[in-house]
Design a protein around this motif. Structure first.
Motif, PDB file in Angstrom:
ATOM      1  N   MET A  14      41.039  52.108  48.345  1.00 19.32           N
ATOM      2  CA  MET A  14      40.914  51.905  46.912  1.00 19.32           C
ATOM      3  C   MET A  14      42.253  51.537  46.283  1.00 19.32           C
ATOM      4  N   ALA A  15      43.325  52.200  46.681  1.00 16.19           N
ATOM      5  CA  ALA A  15      44.640  51.943  46.083  1.00 16.19           C
ATOM      6  C   ALA A  15      45.095  50.503  46.338  1.00 16.19           C
ATOM      7  N   LEU A  16      44.891  50.029  47.569  1.00 23.10           N
ATOM      8  CA  LEU A  16      45.292  48.665  47.898  1.00 23.10           C
ATOM      9  C   LEU A  16      44.469  47.642  47.117  1.00 23.10           C
ATOM     10  N   ILE A  17      43.162  47.885  47.003  1.00 23.15           N
ATOM     11  CA  ILE A  17      42.296  46.950  46.279  1.00 23.15           C
ATOM     12  C   ILE A  17      42.686  46.886  44.809  1.00 23.15           C
ATOM     13  N   ILE A  18      42.934  48.042  44.201  1.00 24.86           N
ATOM     14  CA  ILE A  18      43.358  48.065  42.798  1.00 24.86           C
ATOM     15  C   ILE A  18      44.674  47.315  42.631  1.00 24.86           C
ATOM     16  N   GLN A  19      45.575  47.486  43.613  1.00 24.09           N
ATOM     17  CA  GLN A  19      46.856  46.771  43.552  1.00 24.09           C
ATOM     18  C   GLN A  19      46.640  45.259  43.599  1.00 24.09           C
ATOM     19  N   ARG A  20      45.746  44.809  44.490  1.00 27.17           N
ATOM     20  CA  ARG A  20      45.456  43.379  44.581  1.00 27.17           C
ATOM     21  C   ARG A  20      44.839  42.858  43.266  1.00 27.17           C
ATOM     22  N   CYS A  21      43.948  43.644  42.675  1.00 27.45           N
ATOM     23  CA  CYS A  21      43.345  43.231  41.402  1.00 27.45           C
ATOM     24  C   CYS A  21      44.412  43.077  40.323  1.00 27.45           C
ATOM     25  N   ASN A  22      45.329  44.029  40.282  1.00 30.92           N
ATOM     26  CA  ASN A  22      46.398  43.949  39.283  1.00 30.92           C
ATOM     27  C   ASN A  22      47.300  42.746  39.529  1.00 30.92           C
ATOM     28  N   GLU A  35      39.764  27.885  38.747  1.00 33.42           N
ATOM     29  CA  GLU A  35      40.331  28.810  39.730  1.00 33.42           C
ATOM     30  C   GLU A  35      40.462  30.211  39.149  1.00 33.42           C
ATOM     31  N   MET A  36      40.874  30.313  37.887  1.00 26.83           N
ATOM     32  CA  MET A  36      41.026  31.638  37.285  1.00 26.83           C
ATOM     33  C   MET A  36      39.666  32.301  37.053  1.00 26.83           C
ATOM     34  N   SER A  37      38.626  31.525  36.843  1.00 28.21           N
ATOM     35  CA  SER A  37      37.274  32.092  36.780  1.00 28.21           C
ATOM     36  C   SER A  37      36.902  32.709  38.119  1.00 28.21           C
ATOM     37  N   GLN A  38      37.227  32.004  39.191  1.00 30.50           N
ATOM     38  CA  GLN A  38      37.002  32.567  40.525  1.00 30.50           C
ATOM     39  C   GLN A  38      37.839  33.819  40.741  1.00 30.50           C
ATOM     40  N   ALA A  39      39.067  33.809  40.205  1.00 34.86           N
ATOM     41  CA  ALA A  39      39.939  34.986  40.325  1.00 34.86           C
ATOM     42  C   ALA A  39      39.332  36.175  39.587  1.00 34.86           C
ATOM     43  N   GLN A  40      38.735  35.942  38.403  1.00 35.43           N
ATOM     44  CA  GLN A  40      38.103  37.034  37.659  1.00 35.43           C
ATOM     45  C   GLN A  40      36.917  37.594  38.438  1.00 35.43           C
ATOM     46  N   VAL A  41      36.157  36.713  39.087  1.00 38.82           N
ATOM     47  CA  VAL A  41      35.049  37.180  39.929  1.00 38.82           C
ATOM     48  C   VAL A  41      35.586  38.047  41.067  1.00 38.82           C
ATOM     49  N   LEU A  42      36.705  37.623  41.651  1.00 38.22           N
ATOM     50  CA  LEU A  42      37.310  38.390  42.742  1.00 38.22           C
ATOM     51  C   LEU A  42      37.819  39.740  42.246  1.00 38.22           C
ATOM     52  N   ILE A  43      38.398  39.765  41.043  1.00 34.64           N
ATOM     53  CA  ILE A  43      38.864  41.028  40.467  1.00 34.64           C
ATOM     54  C   ILE A  43      37.681  41.964  40.233  1.00 34.64           C
ATOM     55  N   LEU A  44      36.573  41.440  39.688  1.00 35.25           N
ATOM     56  CA  LEU A  44      35.376  42.250  39.464  1.00 35.25           C
ATOM     57  C   LEU A  44      34.837  42.796  40.773  1.00 35.25           C
ATOM     58  N   HIS A  45      34.837  41.972  41.805  1.00 33.68           N
ATOM     59  CA  HIS A  45      34.378  42.437  43.120  1.00 33.68           C
ATOM     60  C   HIS A  45      35.278  43.549  43.640  1.00 33.68           C
ATOM     61  N   GLY A  46      36.585  43.431  43.405  1.00 33.56           N
ATOM     62  CA  GLY A  46      37.512  44.483  43.829  1.00 33.56           C
ATOM     63  C   GLY A  46      37.236  45.793  43.127  1.00 33.56           C
ATOM     64  N   HIS A  47      36.944  45.741  41.833  1.00 28.95           N
ATOM     65  CA  HIS A  47      36.626  46.978  41.100  1.00 28.95           C
ATOM     66  C   HIS A  47      35.314  47.580  41.592  1.00 28.95           C
ATOM     67  N   GLN A  48      34.366  46.737  41.962  1.00 29.85           N
ATOM     68  CA  GLN A  48      33.118  47.259  42.521  1.00 29.85           C
ATOM     69  C   GLN A  48      33.360  47.971  43.846  1.00 29.85           C
ATOM     70  N   LEU A  49      34.233  47.386  44.678  1.00 34.69           N
ATOM     71  CA  LEU A  49      34.570  48.054  45.939  1.00 34.69           C
ATOM     72  C   LEU A  49      35.257  49.390  45.679  1.00 34.69           C
ATOM     73  N   ALA A  50      36.162  49.409  44.715  1.00 25.44           N
ATOM     74  CA  ALA A  50      36.864  50.650  44.403  1.00 25.44           C
ATOM     75  C   ALA A  50      35.898  51.692  43.842  1.00 25.44           C
ATOM     76  N   ALA A  51      34.936  51.267  43.021  1.00 24.00           N
ATOM     77  CA  ALA A  51      33.968  52.207  42.463  1.00 24.00           C
ATOM     78  C   ALA A  51      33.054  52.778  43.542  1.00 24.00           C
ATOM     79  N   GLY A  52      32.913  52.067  44.662  1.00 27.90           N
ATOM     80  CA  GLY A  52      32.098  52.547  45.774  1.00 27.90           C
ATOM     81  C   GLY A  52      32.849  53.461  46.708  1.00 27.90           C
ATOM     82  N   HIS A  53      33.976  54.052  46.223  1.00 28.09           N
ATOM     83  CA  HIS A  53      34.788  54.999  47.001  1.00 28.09           C
ATOM     84  C   HIS A  53      35.277  54.387  48.307  1.00 28.09           C
ATOM     85  N   HIS A  54      35.774  53.188  48.198  1.00 28.67           N
ATOM     86  CA  HIS A  54      36.352  52.528  49.366  1.00 28.67           C
ATOM     87  C   HIS A  54      37.601  53.273  49.816  1.00 28.67           C
ATOM     88  N   TYR A  55      37.774  53.363  51.129  1.00 32.03           N
ATOM     89  CA  TYR A  55      38.920  54.139  51.633  1.00 32.03           C
ATOM     90  C   TYR A  55      40.253  53.487  51.255  1.00 32.03           C
TER      91      TYR A  55
END
Length: 996
Positions: A395-403, A373-393
């Protein structure tokens, strides 16, 4: 709209405002270049050339409108003429407001009446600023004369409303209008084609309508996009994206089509404009400018729409990405929380080592699942950072979820590591405690197995001392460290149960140490002086020390025995070779193993040690029994579901697992999870084992079901014993014996308990809990009897009905039976039978069954007997007579008021007494139940008078009431062989009692 909505009012609405502004500018242009009256409304009259715009100009740039010869001019309705003149005047006025108009009225082939009518209609219908009306009068002499006279008299009327000039010829027309502004029919050089003009005007107006429609559609779609209410369902947003994209594609196709048509029209205008003079093609230039401006504004609006749609589409895609990410986050958060809850459920320690090891296994499984499950969580965190790097509107919420996910993973990892450390510590502690307890037990065994005859010599005593010292040197470090150090070292995992376990271990250690010190003191004294050897009561050959944990093979003979003999000297007496006061205690074990020679020790210590030996043996053999059951269940029963062994398993055997093994899983679950722990808790107090058997005696009825199924299991085994499947399983388990030997284990174990209880009871006389031991022994003996009875019961054949409805089997056995009936012919027939019938009787709680024992003959016949059902007596209609003249082993059972009398001859008096006692109990219980029912009726209770001299009474509902007895109630007394029937206030003797 929630926090995940992509709509931000100021920034995101900028594109929408640009689209609205471009649409507004385009609409203004359309209003300037379009006329209220369209070509379609006046197309019929324009095509007939009622009037037309040639494009020519007069003085002051006045627009020339030509009304050519038209024979049907007078037939045109006023409304139609007004529309035609309005349409022709609106075209120049939209381009040049306030423009003046010159009308050329060509009536050279007409009459004055027509001219006059035309002028009147023009005066009434012309909507524009009419500068001059030039009339070409008729060319014929008569009509011209009439026209001159008519105009002279009517000139003032016309001139008041519009300036009219009457021209005699085309030459006069050139004085007012230049030649290059007149068409060829008036002698001019202006190139004009009426059909081309109609086509051009129709195309321009159609393009304007299409541009207007496109502008409206773009504005409407932009408004729809701006006002879209976003759903929180991914499927709804996906559908919205698809529908918007499809609408956008259709609009783009429509815009491209309009643009192509517009550019084609502009190209035609450009060609026409270049072919003519700029002064003579002024209207063409105006049309070209209008088309160019419309196309430019339409392009601007398209660009504004593309920009707005691209931003909106991007935000909608990002919103969908955010919804999916949030959904994945919620699922991952829920999954991590479930793992955390499972982790909290795992105890940091168990009460026993096996429980703690089970907790460790559960933690291992949970950690494996958590890592996935934590491996899946790391994949989800990486996906969140990719969304944030793509200038998602968002971004703050996604970074918060990743943290948050990273924090939850760290917290879970920390909790699992903490639980792992605690369980490891507890496991280490319990293993150390187990090792310490084993050391204590080994110490007790060491002392018990030291041979007393060797102590009599100095060398023997010294050797024994060395053995004890060597044993003490091997003491576990835990015992050496001490209790306080242990509490301090394992403080983080200590529970009340563990504390009690530690205290119990050190108490046992103290007890063993006291015994060791006592033995050492004794041995030191013997080593210091020479001691004359003690003559044993029963001399035996020397044997090696007794094994601590005897293991039984499936073919072990449980009837064999081994005796440990201890000579106990009386206090104050010297031990002699043939001391008459010495007492001898023999511990009988039903297994074959090496034994030690008897030795002398104090009586009380010997008794305690013997009891500990018995309880130790009970526990050790119970563990072995549980392990063997588990091996059978895993090595045979579970393998029947193994796909790899399926080809070896006969098809007819695949669905008969429950027949072959019976309820062996239930027996294993009871012993492994309940009874073994109960026995282990009695290691320090062997007398408490009786309570364990009494508390769990209901569970032992599992063996009845197992034994009842055993014949079916044996029959199935005999049929498939040579099956390759069983041979393969036996090979894997490395068993020397086949499965049937292990399936006999439960039956052998059941007989083992009563032997061990007898042994324990033998050395527990005077103990406070001896009554519990006696009760446990009786319970196990009753269980053996019940199992034996049930085994006979299942062999009954021919009974129509459910034997379970008759209640539990209380007694069963073979008897000689004579039957007599009250009826004459039947009575004579039965009395003629001098030879008794051999019947096997089954006494149930509610009925007595008469069966005939049958044994199949033949080489392959089953040796188990069967019982053919013959007759059934309900206990509610049964009475008994204890004694029958002539034979003390006989008694009578009579049925339905002596309609039927059965004389029963038991094999012995003891069997007769046992059966009478059981029947009395049944009849007494029936009487008590009936009395309870009668207590509800006061009248009946007053009439029943029971004599205190009657010892036992049986109450039964009357199936056939004896004459003179109380209706519906017979009270049968059993005393001194007299059968008495009682009624209210007047007992009467039966004929047999009167004769006696």
């Amino acid at each position: 709209m929630d926090s995940t909505s992509p709509l931000e009012p100021e920034k995101d609405m900028e594109g929408y405002y640009n689209l609205l502004q471009a649409g507004s500018e385009l609409e203004n242009t359309l209003q300037q270049v379009t006329v209220p009256v369209s070509m379609q409304e006046v197309a019929g009259y324009i095509e007939k050339q009622v009037a037309y715009l040639s494009g020519g100009r007069g003085e002051d740039s006045s627009v020339i409108i030509t009304l050519p010869e038209c024979s049907a001019f007078s037939d045109i309705p006023e409304e139609a003429l007004a529309k035609v003149l309005s349409y022709l005047t609106l075209i120049p006025r939209t381009r040049q407001p306030g423009v003046k108009f010159i009308i050329i009225l060509d009536r050279r082939l007409d009459t004055w009446a027509s001219i006059k009518t035309a002028l009147a209609r023009i005066a009434a219908s012309f909507p524009g600023n009419l500068h001059l009306v030039l009339v070409l009068r008729p060319t014929s002499f008569f009509q011209r004369t009439v026209t001159d006279l008519g105009f002279r008299f009517s000139q003032d009327d016309f001139m008041l409303r519009m300036p009219v000039v009457m021209l005699s010829s085309v030459t006069d027309l050139l004085r007012y209008i230049d030649e290059n502004q007149l068409t060829s029919e008036f002698g001019g050089t202006l190139d004009y084609c009426h059909s081309d003009w109609i086509v051009l005007r129709t195309a321009i107006e159609s393009f304007a309508v299409m541009v207007k429609d496109i502008a409206q559609m773009l504005q409407a779609f932009g408004t729809e996009l701006a006002e879209t209410q976003l759903s929180e369902e991914c499927s709804a947003v996906e559908f919205l994206l698809l529908s918007h994209t499809e609408k956008y594609r259709r609009l783009k196709d429509a815009i491209r089509s309009v643009m192509r048509e517009g550019w084609q029209l502009l190209s035609n205008l450009e060609t026409s404009r270049k072919e003519g003079d700029a002064d003579t093609r002024w209207d063409m230039t105006q049309d070209w400018d209008t088309m160019q401006r419309l196309l430019a504004q339409l392009t601007d609006m398209e660009m504004a729409f593309d920009g707005f749609f691209d931003k909106h589409h991007l935000k909608l895609q990002q919103y969908l990405q955010l919804l999916r990410y949030e959904h994945s986050y919620q699922e991952m958060e829920c999954s991590l929380e479930k793992i955390r809850a499972q982790e909290r459920k795992i105890s940091i320690t168990g009460e026993t080592l096996s429980q703690t090891e089970q907790c460790v296994r559960e933690l291992d499984s949970l950690e494996k699942h958590a890592q996935e499950e934590m491996s899946q969580a790391q994949v989800l965190i990486l996906h969140g950072h990719q969304l944030a790097a793509g200038h998602h509107y968002a971004m703050a919420l996604i970074i918060q979820r990743c943290n948050e996910l990273r924090h939850q993973c760290d917290t879970l990892t920390s909790a699992l590591n903490t639980k792992r450390n605690s369980l490891t510590q507890a496991q280490t502690l319990l293993r150390c405690l187990q090792e310490a307890l084993r050391w204590c037990d080994d110490g007790a065994y060491l002392l018990a197995n030291q041979q007393v005859d060797k102590f009599q010599s100095k060398e023997g005593a010294q050797a024994a001392l060395r053995d004890i010292e060597k044993f003490q040197e091997a003491a576990p470090p835990l015992l050496v460290a001490g209790e306080d150090v242990l509490f301090l070292e394992y403080e983080s995992v200590l529970t009340p149960c563990l504390q009690a376990h530690i205290e119990k271990t050190f108490q046992k250690h103290s007890s063993v140490q006291a015994l060791i010190q006592s033995r050492q003191n004794c041995l030191r004294k013997m080593a210091d002086k020479h001691v004359r050897p003690i003559q044993l009561v029963v001399p035996r050959a020397e044997n090696p020390p007794r094994a601590k944990s005897p293991l039984f093979s499936p073919k072990h003979d449980f009837n064999s025995s081994l005796k440990f003999t201890f000579d106990l000297p009386l206090p104050g007496k010297r031990t002699s070779r043939k001391s008459p006061n010495s007492r001898k205690i023999e511990v009988i074990h039903d297994y074959q193993t090496a034994s030690s020679l008897p030795y002398s020790m104090d009586g009380e210590d010997a008794t305690d040690l013997l009891k500990r030996h018995v309880i130790k043996e009970l526990i050790e053999t119970e563990r072995i029994y549980v392990e063997e059951l588990l091996a059978v269940l895993l090595g045979y029963r579970a393998e029947m579901d193994n796909p790899s062994l399926a080809p070896l398993l006969p098809t007819s055997l695949r669905n008969k697992r429950d027949v072959l093994f019976g309820n062996l899983p239930d027996i294993y679950n009871f012993h492994s999870s309940v009874f073994l722990q109960d026995l282990e808790s009695c290691l320090e107090s062997p007398e408490a084992v009786g309570a364990c058997f009494l508390e769990r005696k209901d569970h032992f009825h599992l063996y009845e079901c197992y034994c009842q199924n055993k014949p079916r299991s044996d029959s199935l085994w005999r049929q498939f014993s040579d099956c390759p499947f069983f041979q393969e399983c036996q090979k894997k388990l490395e068993h020397k014996l086949a499965l049937d030997s292990y399936l006999l284990k439960p039956v052998q174990r059941l007989t083992k308990y009563q032997l061990l209880l007898k042994e324990l009871l033998k050395y527990s006389s005077g103990c406070e809990r001896v009554s519990e031991l006696q009760g446990a022994l009786e319970a196990m003996l009753d269980l053996l009897k019940s199992v034996n009875d049930s085994m006979h019961q299942i062999a009954i054949t021919g009974y129509e009905g459910d034997l379970n409805n008759l209640g539990r089997v209380l007694m069963q056995g073979s008897f000689s039976v004579w039957i007599s009936h009250k009826k004459g012919p039947t009575r004579v027939k039965e009395l003629a039978r001098f030879k008794p019938m051999q019947r096997h009787l089954f006494l149930h709680e509610h009925a007595l069954l008469f069966c005939k024992r049958r044994e199949d003959q033949g080489e392959n016949a089953d040796k188990t007997p069967s019982y053919s059902f013959k007759h059934c007596l309900k206990m509610s209609a049964v009475g008994i007579t204890e004694n029958v003249k002539g034979d003390v082993k006989k008694f009578e059972i009579w049925y339905s008021g002596r309609e039927e009398v059965y004389v029963i001859q038991a094999p012995s008096v003891e069997v007769k007494i046992a059966w009478l006692n059981e029947i009395r109990k049944i009849l007494t219980n029936q009487q008590k139940q009936l009395k309870e029912e009668l207590c509800h009726s006061a009248a009946v209770s007053e009439q029943i008078q029971v004599s205190p001299s009657l010892s036992v009474r049986a109450v039964r509902p009357s199936g056939g009431v004896l004459k003179g007895c109380l209706p519906r109630l017979d009270l049968v007394s059993l005393s001194g062989g007299v059968c008495v029937c009682l009624r209210a206030r007047s007992p009467c003797l039966t004929r047999s009692s009167q004769r006696q």
